[in-house]
Design a protein around this motif. Structure first.
Motif, short mmCIF file in Angstrom:
data_model
loop_
_atom_site.label_atom_id
_atom_site.label_comp_id
_atom_site.label_asym_id
_atom_site.label_seq_id
_atom_site.Cartn_x
_atom_site.Cartn_y
_atom_site.Cartn_z
N GLN A 1 2.71 -0.18 -8.29
CA GLN A 1 2.15 1.26 -7.95
C GLN A 1 1.83 0.96 -6.86
O GLN A 1 0.27 -0.30 -6.78
N LEU A 2 2.55 1.39 -5.53
CA LEU A 2 1.46 0.89 -4.49
C LEU A 2 0.26 1.99 -4.37
O LEU A 2 0.74 3.07 -4.66
N TYR A 3 -0.01 0.84 -4.05
CA TYR A 3 -2.23 2.15 -3.20
C TYR A 3 -2.51 1.72 -2.61
O TYR A 3 -1.91 2.27 -1.52
N THR B 1 0.74 -1.12 -0.16
CA THR B 1 -0.11 -0.37 0.00
C THR B 1 0.82 1.47 0.48
O THR B 1 1.85 0.78 0.65
N ALA B 2 0.46 2.43 -0.46
CA ALA B 2 0.49 3.69 -0.63
C ALA B 2 1.83 4.22 0.65
O ALA B 2 2.61 4.95 0.51
#
Length: 563
Positions: free
Chosen positions: A419-421, A328-329
């Motif tokens: 892509q970290l999200y 996660t972001a």
């Protein structure tokens, strides 16, 4: 039970069991001109968290053979949760000197104790190396659990005429049991419940493993003069010391007195009551007419043998290790030094450290060394959809990586491609492993899921439901929290205090262990020590969790007999 708050367990692990190692060698180098070599094997044990090796013991010397079967065994305390590295050095004895520097070196082998126990039927063969240009032969190791380590004791005690400690009422007594260590210190091993407002309490029967009570040392509890070590805190190994306290709500429990015994003496209660005087050393010194502070009677004492963790591993039970990593972001950009995923050329990230710490121990019990590894909370190529269980190796058909190094390699590769999200959802990957665990429930397979995360769970209700469902399956869940976040929600999942429930259903077993990684970081920056500390705590509950599953299903080891 009203837990006595001021009395917490002392540091130190209870050995999972004692293991006896039998050593043989085959096709050793022949270093003698007119006869064959006279071999001896020297065992060294690596000090946890360091590169130092200490000699543990030696076999006997066997004359004139290249294929020795040594009679002298090595007996080791075995801890599943620790990486116990062993080194076996083989020498040809040519002189009467005890120094190995004066003997011919025939080769050596490095092995973890867990590898020996986790190998088929506890038998492991390794090539000897270390003599350039020579084939040094092989060493054969057999691990067998000592039988007394599987004994479980059930006992009941009562007391009579204890000292009155409360001003407005009688005492609220409870007992604290300690086992003695080799260095003369004591480690707490059991606390009874508190019996309120009485000087003549009868405590409930309780059960405790023999290894926790006395480390398998049945007899020694007397000092050099043959007297009991009562009142002395320099007790010998094997002492069982029992303190009697009056419980106080504020935790400042009043000491009533103490007595010491041994396992052997306790076991006599199987045929007769045993009465111990409770002595308070301070009162004894101050009052000439002091007799005692009451007595404690052992009402009953029984011993049963049961299957152990080692029985199941030697019987063929495989531990299957699965990894799930938080992408996660909130972890921060992996390219930035502030990110929890950032790995410098000189230091692993917290995620990689946690993965290595746990994985390098569990892999010794997995024969194929293939580990499914997933990420969650990221947008993944090619379409950028959010996924909560994407394979780190990008292979949906086969998410397994080869060895822990393979998992690390795939993890680092994923950091460069996804892509970290968000959000932080645990339920999908728990359900994924639970589905696999549900396919084989005969005890031949047991699954361990490691989740490494930095923050608050977004799907708490679904996660609780998934864990409650998984609690009836052959699996355990380890959650390691990295970073500075508060992890209150994780504590709820770790059902040590309160059994986890979901929609009126309670978890059948406690299968979750949570720890914050920051509690294990070594102040000096020693990553090896940090990893050893982490592994020791997060893996400590796995053997008991596996046993609890086997017991509830009445599953016996495939090839074992407790007798």
């Amino acid at each position: 039970m009203a837990a006595p708050g001021a009395l917490e367990p002392a540091a130190g692990s209870v050995p999972g069991t004692k293991v006896e190692i039998t050593v043989s060698c085959r096709n050793l180098l022949d270093m003698d001109t007119f006869s064959k070599s006279d071999p001896v094997v020297v065992l060294f044990v690596q000090v946890s968290g360091s590169s130092e090796w200490k000699e543990f013991g030696r076999t006997e010397v066997i004359d004139n053979t290249l294929n020795p079967d040594f009679v002298r065994k090595f007996v080791l305390d075995y801890y599943f949760e620790e990486k116990q590295n062993l080194r076996f050095d083989v020498y040809n004895v040519d002189s009467k000197s005890c120094s190995t520097l004066k003997q011919d070196f025939l080769g050596q082998a490095f092995v973890a104790l867990g590898e020996v126990i986790g190998s088929q039927r506890g038998r492991l063969e390794r090539p000897l190396t270390g003599v350039p240009g020579k084939r040094c032969g092989t060493i054969l190791l057999l691990a067998e659990e000592l039988s007394n380590c599987r004994d479980i004791v059930t006992m009941q005690l009562c007391a009579n005429k204890l000292d009155k400690k409360d001003f407005f009422g009688k005492s609220d007594p409870f007992l604290v049991f300690y086992r003695s260590n080799e260095d003369g210190t004591f480690t707490i091993c059991h606390k009874t419940e508190v019996v309120k407002n009485t000087l003549n309490p009868v405590w409930q029967p309780f059960t405790i493993p023999v290894r926790a009570l006395c480390n398998g040392d049945y007899d020694r509890y007397r000092n050099g003069d043959g007297d009991r070590d009562r009142g002395s805190h320099q007790a010998r190994a094997g002492t069982v010391k029992i303190d009697v306290y009056d419980w106080d709500r504020d935790g400042s429990h009043d000491f009533i007195g103490e007595f010491a015994t041994s396992y052997r003496e306790l076991s006599r209660a199987q045929s007769q009551f045993t009465v111990y005087e409770v002595l308070n050393p301070r009162k004894k010194c101050k009052k000439k007419k002091y007799v005692n502070s009451g007595t404690v009677t052992l009402l009953s004492f029984s011993v049963e043998s049961e299957f152990t963790f080692v029985d199941y591993i030697r019987g063929g039970t495989q531990l299957n290790f699965t990894v799930a990593i938080d992408f996660t972001a909130s972890n921060g950009l992996p390219s930035q030094p502030t990110s929890l995923h950032y790995a410098s050329p000189y230091q692993l990230s917290a995620y990689a450290l946690a993965l290595k710490a746990v994985g390098e121990i569990i892999q010794d019990y997995d024969s194929d060394k293939l580990f499914p590894a997933y990420g969650f909370g990221a947008k993944v190529p090619p379409d950028g959809k959010i996924s909560h269980q994407f394979p780190l190796n990008n292979n949906m058909e086969n998410p397994s990586c080869v060895g822990i190094e393979g998992v690390l390699e795939s993890y680092l590769q994923s950091l460069r491609t996804v892509q970290l999200y968000g959000p932080t959802n645990f339920a999908p990957v728990i359900n994924q492993v639970a589905g696999t665990a549900a396919q084989v429930t005969d005890g031949s397979q047991y699954h361990v899921l490691l989740i490494i995360t930095d923050g608050v769970i977004s799907d708490m209700l679904q996660t609780k439901e998934a864990i409650v469902t998984a609690s009836s399956l052959p699996m355990s869940i380890i959650i390691v929290g990295v970073g500075p976040a508060e992890f209150e929600a994780m504590e709820e999942l770790d059902g040590d205090e309160v059994r986890l429930s979901s929609r009126g259903r309670y978890a059948e077993r406690d299968i979750v262990q949570f720890v914050p990684f920051r509690d294990y970081v070594d102040d000096s920056g020693n990553q090896v020590l940090s990893m050893a500390r982490l592994a020791k705590d997060v893996l400590a509950e796995i053997p008991e969790q596996l046993l609890s599953y086997m017991k509830t299903r009445d599953i016996k080891p495939l090839r074992a007999d407790p007798k």
